[in-house]
Write an enzyme that holds these catalytic residues in place. Structure first.
Site, PDB file in Angstrom:
ATOM      1  N   ASN A   1      -1.243   4.784  -1.012  1.00  8.77           N
ATOM      2  CA  ASN A   1      -0.385   4.037  -0.102  1.00  8.77           C
ATOM      3  C   ASN A   1       1.070   4.250  -0.448  1.00  8.77           C
ATOM      4  OD1 ASN A   1       1.209   1.312  -0.734  1.00  8.77           O
ATOM      5  ND2 ASN A   1      -0.444   1.500  -2.238  1.00  8.77           N
TER       6      ASN A   1
ATOM      7  N   CYS B   1       9.367  -0.675  -9.230  1.00  8.64           N
ATOM      8  CA  CYS B   1      10.277  -0.315  -8.136  1.00  8.64           C
ATOM      9  C   CYS B   1      11.385   0.613  -8.641  1.00  8.64           C
ATOM     10  CB  CYS B   1      10.940  -1.560  -7.570  1.00  8.64           C
ATOM     11  SG  CYS B   1       9.803  -2.873  -7.176  1.00  8.64           S
TER      12      CYS B   1
ATOM     13  N   THR C   1      -0.219   0.976  -9.068  1.00  4.90           N
ATOM     14  CA  THR C   1      -0.842   2.224  -8.616  1.00  4.90           C
ATOM     15  C   THR C   1      -0.340   3.435  -9.412  1.00  4.90           C
ATOM     16  OG1 THR C   1       0.844   2.355  -6.906  1.00  4.90           O
ATOM     17  CG2 THR C   1      -1.275   1.447  -6.257  1.00  4.90           C
TER      18      THR C   1
ATOM     19  N   GLY D   1      -7.976   1.865  -6.268  1.00  4.70           N
ATOM     20  CA  GLY D   1      -9.411   1.897  -5.985  1.00  4.70           C
ATOM     21  C   GLY D   1     -10.212   2.422  -7.170  1.00  4.70           C
TER      22      GLY D   1
ATOM     23  N   GLY E   1      -7.795  -5.772  -5.726  1.00  5.22           N
ATOM     24  CA  GLY E   1      -6.852  -5.197  -4.773  1.00  5.22           C
ATOM     25  C   GLY E   1      -7.558  -4.486  -3.635  1.00  5.22           C
TER      26      GLY E   1
HETATM   27  C1  LIG Z   1      -1.566  -1.348   0.449  1.00  4.45           C
HETATM   28  C2  LIG Z   1      -1.126  -1.741  -0.933  1.00  4.45           C
HETATM   29  C3  LIG Z   1       0.051  -2.475  -1.091  1.00  4.45           C
HETATM   30  C4  LIG Z   1       0.473  -2.853  -2.374  1.00  4.45           C
HETATM   31  N1  LIG Z   1       1.634  -3.582  -2.520  1.00  4.45           N
HETATM   32  C5  LIG Z   1       2.022  -3.992  -3.762  1.00  4.45           C
HETATM   33  C6  LIG Z   1       3.174  -4.806  -3.932  1.00  4.45           C
HETATM   34  O1  LIG Z   1       3.853  -5.197  -2.971  1.00  4.45           O
HETATM   35  N2  LIG Z   1       3.542  -5.144  -5.206  1.00  4.45           N
HETATM   36  C7  LIG Z   1       2.813  -4.748  -6.302  1.00  4.45           C
HETATM   37  O2  LIG Z   1       3.172  -5.092  -7.438  1.00  4.45           O
HETATM   38  N3  LIG Z   1       1.682  -4.006  -6.160  1.00  4.45           N
HETATM   39  C8  LIG Z   1       1.280  -3.623  -4.928  1.00  4.45           C
HETATM   40  N4  LIG Z   1       0.140  -2.862  -4.789  1.00  4.45           N
HETATM   41  C9  LIG Z   1      -0.653  -2.503  -5.987  1.00  4.45           C
HETATM   42  C10 LIG Z   1      -1.864  -3.426  -6.171  1.00  4.45           C
HETATM   43  O3  LIG Z   1      -1.463  -4.778  -6.303  1.00  4.45           O
HETATM   44  C11 LIG Z   1      -2.685  -2.997  -7.412  1.00  4.45           C
HETATM   45  O4  LIG Z   1      -1.869  -3.024  -8.555  1.00  4.45           O
HETATM   46  C12 LIG Z   1      -3.294  -1.598  -7.283  1.00  4.45           C
HETATM   47  O5  LIG Z   1      -3.703  -1.345  -5.965  1.00  4.45           O
HETATM   48  C13 LIG Z   1      -4.460  -1.369  -8.231  1.00  4.45           C
HETATM   49  O6  LIG Z   1      -5.519  -2.274  -7.997  1.00  4.45           O
HETATM   50  P1  LIG Z   1      -6.787  -1.926  -7.045  1.00  4.45           P
HETATM   51  O7  LIG Z   1      -7.319  -0.586  -7.496  1.00  4.45           O
HETATM   52  O8  LIG Z   1      -7.739  -3.061  -7.243  1.00  4.45           O
HETATM   53  O9  LIG Z   1      -6.256  -1.864  -5.664  1.00  4.45           O
HETATM   54  C14 LIG Z   1      -0.299  -2.481  -3.515  1.00  4.45           C
HETATM   55  C15 LIG Z   1      -1.490  -1.756  -3.338  1.00  4.45           C
HETATM   56  C16 LIG Z   1      -1.926  -1.383  -2.078  1.00  4.45           C
HETATM   57  C17 LIG Z   1      -3.214  -0.619  -1.936  1.00  4.45           C
END
Ligand SMILES: Cc1cc2nc3c(=O)[nH]c(=O)nc-3n(C[C@H](O)[C@H](O)[C@H](O)COP(=O)(O)O)c2cc1C
Length: 303
Positions: free
Chosen positions: A69, A130, A193, A217, A265
């Protein structure tokens, strides 16, 4: 029924399962599908001082066992949050945690100061992945110095529980974790990510408008688990683990590696009630193994 209560700083969670920022909106969107008060904590999407439009489309791409993303922190800014979102959230009976993002230290500090005044927001999660626009666009969280500086200044402005979310796009995550602990972080969460890329061979074009983006993921889970375990062994503050958690078993693995709590997430995009299933699954596991409290499994990895 085992005791699922967990404490992070002065934050009390009724169970260790939270939703990850950017994957569960502001929580209220899901109130028709499930009882959102059963979630340990809802981490709302990245909030910045000023409104942000986010990146051009396409900004999502599916990859084997994961997704990329490049949403780019689209949000209407902290004042909109305070005036239009917060009133609808403040009576939900769970912890609402704001993910604070910024493009310079002042932005982070001002946003944190504003959120500090909101009685029903007990904690912030500081997203230090960021880019720092005043220093060539390198993310704050990729050097110990950059991470320490932003945490130091936010800590001075923010009085409640401060969770700092670490970037995995670094050589040694433990160095960054120690640097933010030293500046007064109450907890660290990881991972954000991983930087990735996808290409369409037919069109010879990247799948994302930004060319590179953040991978999440199941594909990232072994890396996240390794980093959680390393950080758990390097700091004294509680670690919140995330990255590819799809079910209760994944969650238990993160807790055994040292996570005090976990976040879900990408799995929310497949099934928004995953958090509920995960906390029920953790409870069944604890009962089956004869544990009285979820805290007994934190860092209980046998090596
Ligand atoms: C569509 C999307 C938007 C995200 N927006 C943010 C965000 O605004 N701030 C943040 O710290 N992490 C953001 N993340 C990261 C997630 O919070 C998380 O750290 C990451 O996806 C890993 O976890 P997961 O594998 O369970 O998704 C975002 C992830 C995705 C997929």
């Amino acid at each position: 029924m085992a005791d699922l209560n967990i404490k992070i700083g002065s934050l009390n969670l009724k169970n260790p399962v939270m939703t990850a920022s950017g994957t569960f909106g502001y929580g209220e969107e899901f109130a028709d599908f499930m009882d959102i008060s059963q979630i340990g904590g809802i981490i709302v999407k990245g909030t910045t001082l000023n409104p942000r439009e986010g990146n051009p489309y396409p900004r999502m791409a599916e990859t084997p066992s994961g997704m990329l993303n490049a949403v780019g922190l689209q949000n209407k800014g902290v004042h909109y949050f305070v005036n239009s979102i917060y009133p609808g959230l403040k009576d939900i009976n769970t912890n609402i945690i704001v993910n604070v993002s910024g493009s310079c230290i002042d932005d982070y500090v001002q946003t944190a100061e504003i959120i500090n005044e909101l009685e029903h927001i007990p904690a912030i999660e500081l997203n230090i992945s960021c880019p720092n626009v005043k220093q060539g666009g390198m993310a704050f969280g990729v050097t110990a110095k950059g991470a320490a500086e932003v945490v130091k200044q936010v800590r001075a402005a923010y009085k409640k529980t401060l969770i700092v979310k670490l970037s995995p796009n670094v050589t040694d995550v433990t160095e960054i974790a120690r640097a933010v602990e030293e500046q007064g972080a109450d907890s660290v969460s990881l991972i954000n990510t991983l930087l990735g890329m996808a290409i369409d061979a037919e069109t010879r074009r990247p799948l994302l408008s930004t060319i590179t983006g953040g991978l999440s993921g199941p594909a990232v889970k072994p890396i996240a688990l390794r980093m959680v375990w390393q950080v758990y062994n390097s700091v004294k503050i509680p670690v919140v683990g995330l990255g590819g958690i799809m079910n209760w078993k994944d969650a238990v693995e993160f807790m055994l590696a040292g996570a005090t709590a976990i976040q879900i997430g990408t799995a929310n995009f497949i099934d928004p009630i995953t958090t509920q299933r995960v906390s029920e699954g953790i409870n069944d596991y604890l009962d089956r193994k004869g544990y009285k409290s979820v805290s007994e499994i934190i860092g209980a990895l046998e090596v």
